[in-house]
Structures are given as C-alpha cells and as structure tokens.
Design an enzyme around this catalytic site. Structure first.
Site, PDB file in Angstrom:
ATOM      1  N   SER A 128       0.407  -1.480  -0.070  1.00  0.00           N
ATOM      2  CA  SER A 128       0.241  -0.170   0.446  1.00  0.00           C
ATOM      3  C   SER A 128       1.149   1.253   0.329  1.00  0.00           C
ATOM      4  O   SER A 128       2.004   1.341   0.809  1.00  0.00           O
ATOM      5  CB  SER A 128      -1.054   0.182   0.743  1.00  0.00           C
ATOM      6  OG  SER A 128      -1.364   1.179   1.676  1.00  0.00           O
ATOM      7  N   TYR A 153      -1.660  -0.701  11.303  1.00  0.00           N
ATOM      8  CA  TYR A 153      -1.914  -1.778   9.780  1.00  0.00           C
ATOM      9  C   TYR A 153      -0.620  -1.077   8.567  1.00  0.00           C
ATOM     10  O   TYR A 153      -0.533  -1.857   7.832  1.00  0.00           O
ATOM     11  CB  TYR A 153      -3.101  -0.899   9.022  1.00  0.00           C
ATOM     12  CG  TYR A 153      -2.942  -1.087   7.485  1.00  0.00           C
ATOM     13  CD1 TYR A 153      -2.787  -0.054   6.839  1.00  0.00           C
ATOM     14  CD2 TYR A 153      -3.710  -1.840   7.046  1.00  0.00           C
ATOM     15  CE1 TYR A 153      -3.064  -0.011   5.531  1.00  0.00           C
ATOM     16  CE2 TYR A 153      -3.673  -2.267   6.026  1.00  0.00           C
ATOM     17  CZ  TYR A 153      -3.525  -1.243   4.956  1.00  0.00           C
ATOM     18  OH  TYR A 153      -3.827  -1.436   3.517  1.00  0.00           O
ATOM     19  N   LYS A 157       2.640  -3.586   6.623  1.00  0.00           N
ATOM     20  CA  LYS A 157       2.270  -4.006   5.336  1.00  0.00           C
ATOM     21  C   LYS A 157       4.565  -3.512   5.133  1.00  0.00           C
ATOM     22  O   LYS A 157       4.939  -3.874   3.979  1.00  0.00           O
ATOM     23  CB  LYS A 157       2.422  -2.440   4.057  1.00  0.00           C
ATOM     24  CG  LYS A 157       0.884  -2.787   4.492  1.00  0.00           C
ATOM     25  CD  LYS A 157      -0.025  -4.556   3.079  1.00  0.00           C
ATOM     26  CE  LYS A 157      -1.262  -4.685   3.382  1.00  0.00           C
ATOM     27  NZ  LYS A 157      -1.433  -5.704   2.524  1.00  0.00           N
TER      28      LYS A 157
END
Ligand code: WQD
Length: 347
Positions: A128, A153, A157
C-alpha cells in the site's frame, strides 16, 4: 499461462475477487484461500457468473501454520501466489495492534516458509502507498523514503515488504513483487462483484454510495483546511479492474522475465490526484444525485496528499491505468444499487 495453478489468498475480498476474475480470463487455474472474516461466499457465485468458471475454494485461516502446510501438500502444483489476505482497517489497527501483527505478519511468514520449499514460486504481495506516509515530493515514486508508519496496519505492510525482500535475498528460486496500491475504488462493470464493507464504511467511496442510496444520512468530509485547491485532501483513486489487471501482468512478468532481480516494487495508481470535494462533485454528476455532506474536523492519521508517479509500472510492466474517475464512480454506484436491491429481496 494456460492451466498454471495460482493461489489467491483473500480471493473473496474486494481486490482479490476482481483479480481472480482477471486471472481466470488469462487462463490461470485459481485456488482461493479465504477465512470469510471479511468476505462472503456469495462472491464465489459472482465470480462464476462473470467467468463461467468456479475457482477452487479452501476456507482456512492462514494464522494456522499446520493448515497452511496441509494446503500446500494438497496442492503441490501451485506455481504462483497472490497474497491479499490481511486485516486492513487503519483505525482498528491502532486499537488492536496485536490482531494486525498476528494476522498480517504470521500468515505471510507461514506462506513464505512453504513457498521456499518448492523448486520455484512466484509471489505477488498486496502492499500500500501508506508505506510512504506523507511523501516529501509528489507525485510519489518507488524511491520515495518509506516512513515510520502512521498505524500498525501500515507498519505490517512495511514489515511485510522487508520480510519478502530478505527471503528473496537467500532464495533465488523465489521471485516476488510488492504492489503498492493507492486508493482502489469501483466495481466490476457487470456489478456481480464489488466492495462489500462490513458495518460502517471506513473508506470514502463506499460511504458516498451508501449515503446516496439512503443507507447513511450524510457524508462527513474530514477537514477542509488542508493546503490544497479546495482545502480537502487529495488521493489517487484507481479503478479496481485496473488494479486487478496489473496483478495479472505482474505475475506473468515473473513467469516470463528471468533477467531481473528476484524482488521488485511497483506503485499502482492513476498518477492523478483528486480532492474529496472533486470526488463528491464527480459522483453527483455520474449518479445524478445530490450528495448530503458536512465538513467536520480532520481524521487522525490522514495525510494531505498522495498520488503516484506511475512511470516505473508503465515502463517495466507495460501497464497503465485506463479507467477514469467518472467510470470508477459509475461502477461503484451501479454496484451499490445491486447490493441494496439484493438486501431488499432478502429482507
Ligand atoms: C480517502 C479520503 C479521507 C471517509 C486508506 C488506507 C490505505 C488503503 C485505502 C487499504 C481521505 C476522506 C474518507 C469519509 C472523508 N486501505 N474521507 N470521509 O485513508 O486514503 O487510505 O484506505 O489498503 O492503505 O490508508 O482512504 O477512503 O479512508 O480516505 O472525508 O467518510 O477521503 O479523509 O482524505 P485513505 P479513505
């Protein structure tokens, strides 16, 4: 690529399901792993409706290491993996970081442990643009520094990319690509599959379509005091079908190109940035509806602007997003109308 068997984890999710459709169209044999924690079996029917072919499906949780091992014993001919399965709600990750580190990191490690046992395997990782945080320069290239993540989060990644890179360094037979998505929106033109947020949507476009359909009273626009043309934040909204097609191209590149390093990273965006108010105005135009909204304070963790420099993917993958913001929002609206009609049928 005829009959090459590919595993898609999270294949019943939003981006996963659209990628399964694109893979099947290219002749890949698809096996889906999904634990249905954020998706529904109806999506399998939607995929079949579009392609006429039902992918094989295994309902298992990638946090269960023995289940992952058993899967690869049952499917020894898997040649490629596209890994979508992960928790992805930024706000939830702040409140429950260990859920995110366990789910997003452990499952990745267990998958890679099985892949490096194979003679060779291709691996595509769903990453992302959140890894860039607020980039210093726009548009954002793949060389932009990866910054301290704003959320657990985003950190999963970043850590995920590092795990894959370190694994590739000592496993030449593993070829991997991390794809850094900007803001995926829209739905398959057939409206057989699309985004199915569970509960209150966190993301802008599903909240817009649910407001327009009457499921939400009004949209809250998180801040209009950003240093942008109209004060609202800028993002790069990419049609989910453009994103899905990029995954197929990236996977095919791993099967055909042996002249490159066995790990690479690509931004997947349109290269265009739009403010929240521009998205609202475009949605009102394509849907013929007036969207009720109010300006409220900024959302914690939001950045001012992010849009991709797409040259690397354009040149090295020979891929370019082709669908406009209008088309993306039209497809999201068409999908929302199908969802609400189905909900009314069921109730
Ligand atoms: C877009 C813009 C909001 C909702 C996140 C993740 C990213 C990826 C996509 C998973 C922002 C504004 C939003 C609302 C609003 N997720 N907004 N009212 O935050 O750019 O990216 O989702 O892969 O990793 O970080 O997307 O759709 O939440 O927000 O004003 O009700 O819309 O402030 O400017 P975001 P988003």
């Amino acid at each position: 690529m005829k009959n090459k068997r590919v595993l898609v984890t999270g294949g019943l999710g939003f981006i996963g399901s659209h990628t399964v459709v694109a893979l099947q169209k290219e002749g890949f044999e698809v096996v889906i792993i999904d634990n249905l924690s954020n998706s529904s079996l109806d999506v399998l029917a939607g995929i079949t409706q579009i392609t006429g072919k039902t992918p094989e499906f295994e309902n298992l949780d990638l946090r269960e290491k023995p289940a992952v091992q058993n899967f690869f014993e049952k499917y020894p001919d898997i040649e490629g993996v596209i890994h979508f399965a992960a928790s992805k709600a930024v706000g939830e990750s702040v409140i429950n970081p260990l859920l995110y580190y366990e789910n997003n990191i452990s499952s990745l490690v267990y998958l890679l442990q099985e892949l490096v046992k194979k003679d060779s395997c291709k691996f595509i990782f769903s990453s992302s643009c959140t890894v860039y945080g607020q980039a210093d320069e726009l548009p954002i290239t793949e060389n932009a520094p990866v910054k301290k993540a704003e959320s657990p989060y985003g950190n999963t990644k970043q850590i995920g990319e590092e795990i894959i890179q370190d694994t590739c360094k000592v496993n030449n037979h593993l070829k991997a690509i991390s794809l850094r998505y900007f803001n995926p929106i829209g739905a398959h033109p057939s409206a057989e599959i699309g985004e199915l947020p569970i509960g209150t949507p966190q993301n802008l476009v599903p909240f817009i379509t649910q407001t327009a359909i009457g499921k939400r009273d009004e949209l809250s626009v998180f801040g209009d005091d950003y240093p942008t043309s109209d004060g609202t934040a800028i993002r790069d909204y990419i049609h989910v079908m453009d994103l899905a097609e990029a995954h197929v191209i990236a996977l095919k590149r791993l099967f055909t190109e042996s002249d490159r390093a066995n790990y690479n990273v690509y931004n997947l965006g349109t290269g265009n940035g739009n403010t929240v108010l521009e998205v609202i105005k475009t949605f009102e135009k394509v849907s013929g509806t007036d969207l009720p909204y109010k300006i409220v304070g900024r959302r914690a963790g939001d950045i001012t602007a992010a849009y991709a420099d797409t040259n690397k993917a354009n040149n090295e993958l020979n891929w370019k997003a082709s669908r406009s913001l209008d088309e993306s929002l039209e497809s999201a609206w068409k999908w929302q109308n199908v969802v609400i009609a189905k909900e009314k049928e069921e109730n």
